[in-house]
Design a protein around this motif. Structure first.
Motif, PDB file in Angstrom:
ATOM      1  N   GLU A  16      18.093  83.701 -43.534  1.00 44.51           N
ATOM      2  CA  GLU A  16      18.476  82.875 -42.390  1.00 44.51           C
ATOM      3  C   GLU A  16      19.193  81.600 -42.830  1.00 44.51           C
ATOM      4  OE1 GLU A  16      15.466  84.008 -42.952  1.00 44.51           O
ATOM      5  OE2 GLU A  16      14.961  85.364 -41.301  1.00 44.51           O
ATOM      6  N   PHE A  17      18.854  81.085 -44.021  1.00 44.75           N
ATOM      7  CA  PHE A  17      19.412  79.816 -44.475  1.00 44.75           C
ATOM      8  C   PHE A  17      19.891  79.906 -45.921  1.00 44.75           C
ATOM      9  CE2 PHE A  17      16.185  78.844 -41.252  1.00 44.75           C
ATOM     10  CZ  PHE A  17      16.968  78.177 -40.324  1.00 44.75           C
ATOM     11  N   PRO A  18      20.995  80.603 -46.176  1.00 45.67           N
ATOM     12  CA  PRO A  18      21.548  80.654 -47.532  1.00 45.67           C
ATOM     13  C   PRO A  18      22.035  79.277 -47.961  1.00 45.67           C
ATOM     14  CG  PRO A  18      23.085  81.587 -45.952  1.00 45.67           C
ATOM     15  CD  PRO A  18      21.819  81.339 -45.201  1.00 45.67           C
ATOM     16  N   MET A  19      22.023  79.037 -49.261  1.00 47.07           N
ATOM     17  CA  MET A  19      22.350  77.726 -49.808  1.00 47.07           C
ATOM     18  C   MET A  19      23.721  77.237 -49.378  1.00 47.07           C
ATOM     19  SD  MET A  19      20.979  75.363 -51.660  1.00 47.07           S
ATOM     20  CE  MET A  19      21.811  73.811 -51.334  1.00 47.07           C
ATOM     21  N   GLU A  20      24.693  78.147 -49.322  1.00 47.84           N
ATOM     22  CA  GLU A  20      26.070  77.711 -49.026  1.00 47.84           C
ATOM     23  C   GLU A  20      26.221  77.137 -47.619  1.00 47.84           C
ATOM     24  OE1 GLU A  20      25.966  82.325 -48.813  1.00 47.84           O
ATOM     25  OE2 GLU A  20      25.196  80.712 -50.098  1.00 47.84           O
ATOM     26  N   ASP A  21      25.284  77.482 -46.712  1.00 42.55           N
ATOM     27  CA  ASP A  21      25.364  76.965 -45.343  1.00 42.55           C
ATOM     28  C   ASP A  21      24.337  75.866 -45.060  1.00 42.55           C
ATOM     29  OD1 ASP A  21      27.316  78.871 -44.826  1.00 42.55           O
ATOM     30  OD2 ASP A  21      25.857  80.364 -44.139  1.00 42.55           O
ATOM     31  N   TYR A  22      23.408  75.702 -45.974  1.00 45.94           N
ATOM     32  CA  TYR A  22      22.235  74.873 -45.689  1.00 45.94           C
ATOM     33  C   TYR A  22      22.587  73.408 -45.438  1.00 45.94           C
ATOM     34  CZ  TYR A  22      17.339  73.370 -46.080  1.00 45.94           C
ATOM     35  OH  TYR A  22      16.089  72.858 -45.836  1.00 45.94           O
TER      36      TYR A  22
ATOM     37  N   ARG B 148      24.434  72.934 -42.017  1.00 49.47           N
ATOM     38  CA  ARG B 148      23.593  73.295 -40.869  1.00 49.47           C
ATOM     39  C   ARG B 148      22.439  72.313 -40.684  1.00 49.47           C
ATOM     40  NH1 ARG B 148      22.110  79.573 -40.633  1.00 49.47           N
ATOM     41  NH2 ARG B 148      21.032  78.769 -38.788  1.00 49.47           N
ATOM     42  N   MET B 149      21.931  71.781 -41.790  1.00 52.75           N
ATOM     43  CA  MET B 149      20.824  70.820 -41.709  1.00 52.75           C
ATOM     44  C   MET B 149      21.305  69.377 -41.572  1.00 52.75           C
ATOM     45  SD  MET B 149      18.123  72.649 -41.663  1.00 52.75           S
ATOM     46  CE  MET B 149      19.061  73.961 -40.848  1.00 52.75           C
ATOM     47  N   GLU B 150      22.625  69.173 -41.540  1.00 51.02           N
ATOM     48  CA  GLU B 150      23.228  67.853 -41.305  1.00 51.02           C
ATOM     49  C   GLU B 150      22.699  66.797 -42.282  1.00 51.02           C
ATOM     50  OE1 GLU B 150      23.480  66.691 -37.193  1.00 51.02           O
ATOM     51  OE2 GLU B 150      23.450  68.770 -36.498  1.00 51.02           O
ATOM     52  N   PHE B 151      22.876  67.054 -43.561  1.00 54.82           N
ATOM     53  CA  PHE B 151      22.347  66.193 -44.610  1.00 54.82           C
ATOM     54  C   PHE B 151      22.836  64.744 -44.510  1.00 54.82           C
ATOM     55  CE2 PHE B 151      20.580  68.734 -48.424  1.00 54.82           C
ATOM     56  CZ  PHE B 151      19.783  69.483 -47.571  1.00 54.82           C
ATOM     57  N   THR B 152      24.014  64.540 -43.986  1.00 57.76           N
ATOM     58  CA  THR B 152      24.564  63.184 -43.963  1.00 57.76           C
ATOM     59  C   THR B 152      23.833  62.262 -43.003  1.00 57.76           C
ATOM     60  OG1 THR B 152      26.194  63.830 -42.278  1.00 57.76           O
ATOM     61  CG2 THR B 152      26.876  63.992 -44.598  1.00 57.76           C
TER      62      THR B 152
ATOM     63  N   VAL C 289      19.208  71.913 -53.902  1.00 60.63           N
ATOM     64  CA  VAL C 289      19.175  70.971 -52.777  1.00 60.63           C
ATOM     65  C   VAL C 289      19.281  69.541 -53.291  1.00 60.63           C
ATOM     66  CG1 VAL C 289      17.691  70.004 -50.970  1.00 60.63           C
ATOM     67  CG2 VAL C 289      17.928  72.470 -51.182  1.00 60.63           C
ATOM     68  N   ALA C 290      18.532  69.232 -54.360  1.00 63.65           N
ATOM     69  CA  ALA C 290      18.563  67.884 -54.931  1.00 63.65           C
ATOM     70  C   ALA C 290      19.969  67.509 -55.400  1.00 63.65           C
ATOM     71  CB  ALA C 290      17.570  67.789 -56.093  1.00 63.65           C
ATOM     72  N   LYS C 291      20.662  68.455 -56.004  1.00 63.60           N
ATOM     73  CA  LYS C 291      22.031  68.172 -56.467  1.00 63.60           C
ATOM     74  C   LYS C 291      22.958  67.868 -55.293  1.00 63.60           C
ATOM     75  CE  LYS C 291      21.520  71.157 -60.527  1.00 63.60           C
ATOM     76  NZ  LYS C 291      21.890  72.457 -61.149  1.00 63.60           N
ATOM     77  N   GLU C 292      22.796  68.611 -54.197  1.00 64.87           N
ATOM     78  CA  GLU C 292      23.624  68.350 -53.014  1.00 64.87           C
ATOM     79  C   GLU C 292      23.330  66.961 -52.448  1.00 64.87           C
ATOM     80  OE1 GLU C 292      26.023  70.074 -51.892  1.00 64.87           O
ATOM     81  OE2 GLU C 292      25.777  71.989 -52.931  1.00 64.87           O
ATOM     82  N   ILE C 293      22.055  66.583 -52.440  1.00 62.82           N
ATOM     83  CA  ILE C 293      21.687  65.247 -51.961  1.00 62.82           C
ATOM     84  C   ILE C 293      22.277  64.187 -52.878  1.00 62.82           C
ATOM     85  CG2 ILE C 293      19.751  63.696 -51.483  1.00 62.82           C
ATOM     86  CD1 ILE C 293      18.034  66.245 -51.031  1.00 62.82           C
TER      87      ILE C 293
END
Length: 398
Positions: free
Chosen positions: A110-116, A119-123, A143-147
């Motif tokens: 349901e939540f692959p990394m490429e869309d996460y 979709r979760m609006e990290f900004t 996830v930590a690297k994306e943050i």
């Protein structure tokens, strides 16, 4: 940390701007700018993302940070299965500007990394809590690297650490608790470092024990890594479970007092056109009520502390010995005027700009003194409640 950070919500540059406003535009504009800052503080929002795989303990953590149990109204749903299929906001019951966002676990179909991230609006979040009840996975590291790429702060929280300790005891394994916890943390750190996360912030906690393991250090770190207003928002929302938290809250609340007193001084000295924030006994009463809530002395907060500490509400309330816990009305404020110490030299010496402007204005002096005396009295009672609730007072039973 510079002096302005310690004593005010204003930066040094903002304080210099206030001086310029007073010199060029007078007291009216000066007071209006203070009111604007007070409004900004009141409206400041804090959005905290909590992510991790299913069953990691996200919901229990969110409830703990809001002073709730799973059975309480408004609590996040808990369970071993993934109960969150979309990002779900949970506002603090007493401080609705603080919102925890329960995010679905990453890496599923349901939540692959490429869309996460999108979709979760990290900004939209101020910082992130990444939770695991075992080892942190490759998905957690990604996830930590994306943050990190967004320039935001993140913290690794290893939950349910009490279960690990209890399991070792049941197996008859002899160990030093401090050394074992250090070993667990080191193993986690090595794993995250290999996954590409340098110097990870790691905290070992039990969401059912707010004063044990690394939970106190986690709360302190979260607060200290925020800027002035958001630091204030988070700190006031935390349950007052330690004397240190109460002391930190007092320091923050002191920063508000001189601002309210300044506006009182402005209103007392000149007519301020269009200024609706008028300090009078009613306003002072309102500020005292805010102090009570921030220090966890209102009825709802005491009930929450009783639940956390497994003590009766009546037992905790018996430790509160101040008339400020009753109805705070004009009559009580007038009584406070009668016993005021009228002491303000300290704040004037620390705030030369403010002291030079309001040194002779009695309304400023009286408001500052009344609110400082009230805060000190409430802090003393809050500390007493914490000591008996969590048995840090040897004169009370566990």
């Amino acid at each position: 940390m510079d002096w302005f950070s310690e004593f005010t919500f204003f930066t040094e540059q903002e304080m210099k701007k206030l001086q310029t406003i007073y010199d060029q535009d007078g007291l009216s504009k000066f007071a209006t700018r203070i009111v604007t800052k007070l409004d900004d503080m009141k409206n400041a929002e804090l959005n905290i993302a909590v992510t991790g795989e299913a069953g990691a303990g996200k919901s229990t953590f969110i409830n703990a940070m809001r002073g709730l149990r799973a059975s309480d109204e408004g609590a996040a749903k808990t369970g071993v299965n993934e109960t969150t299929m979309e990002r779900t906001p949970y506002k603090h019951p007493d401080f609705p500007n603080v919102c925890f966002w329960d995010l679905p676990g990453v890496g599923s179909l349901e939540f692959p990394m490429e869309d996460y991230v999108s979709r979760m609006e990290f900004t939209t979040y101020d910082f992130f809590i990444i939770i695991s009840n075992d080892r942190f996975t490759e998905n957690d590291a990604n996830v930590a690297k994306e943050i990190q790429n967004l320039g935001k702060k993140f913290y690794f929280v290893r939950s349910q650490i009490d279960n690990d300790i209890e399991s070792l005891k049941k197996q008859g394994i002899v160990f030093d608790r401090k050394e074992k916890l250090a070993e667990i943390k080191q193993n986690i750190s090595c794993g995250l470092t290999k996954a590409g996360i340098s110097d990870p912030n790691i905290f070992l906690i039990s969401s059912l024990s707010l004063n044990e393991f690394d939970f106190p250090q986690l709360k302190e770190t979260l607060v200290n890594n925020l800027d002035r207003m958001k630091k204030d928002v988070l700190l006031m929302s935390l349950p007052s479970t330690t004397v240190k938290i109460v002391e930190q809250k007092r320091a923050q609340l002191m920063k508000r007092i001189w601002m309210v007193a300044i506006v009182s001084g402005a209103v007392g000295a000149v007519a301020v056109p269009g200024l609706t924030f008028v300090v009078n006994p009613g306003i002072i009463a309102t500020v005292i009520l805010d102090f009570r809530k921030s220090l966890s002395l209102d009825d709802a907060s005491i009930e929450s502390l009783a639940n956390i500490a497994n003590k009766s509400v009546e037992f905790l309330k018996a430790e509160v010995k101040t008339p400020l816990m009753g109805e705070v009305n004009d009559a009580l404020v007038h009584q406070m005027f009668g016993r005021s110490s009228f002491f303000v030299e300290v704040v004037q010496s620390m705030l030369p700009v403010i002291g030079s402007i309001f040194g002779a204005v009695s309304s400023y002096r009286m408001t500052y003194t009344l609110l400082t005396d009230a805060l000190d009295e409430l802090v003393e009672n809050a500390q007493r409640v914490v000591k008996v609730a969590f048995a840090t007072d040897p004169g009370h039973p566990q």
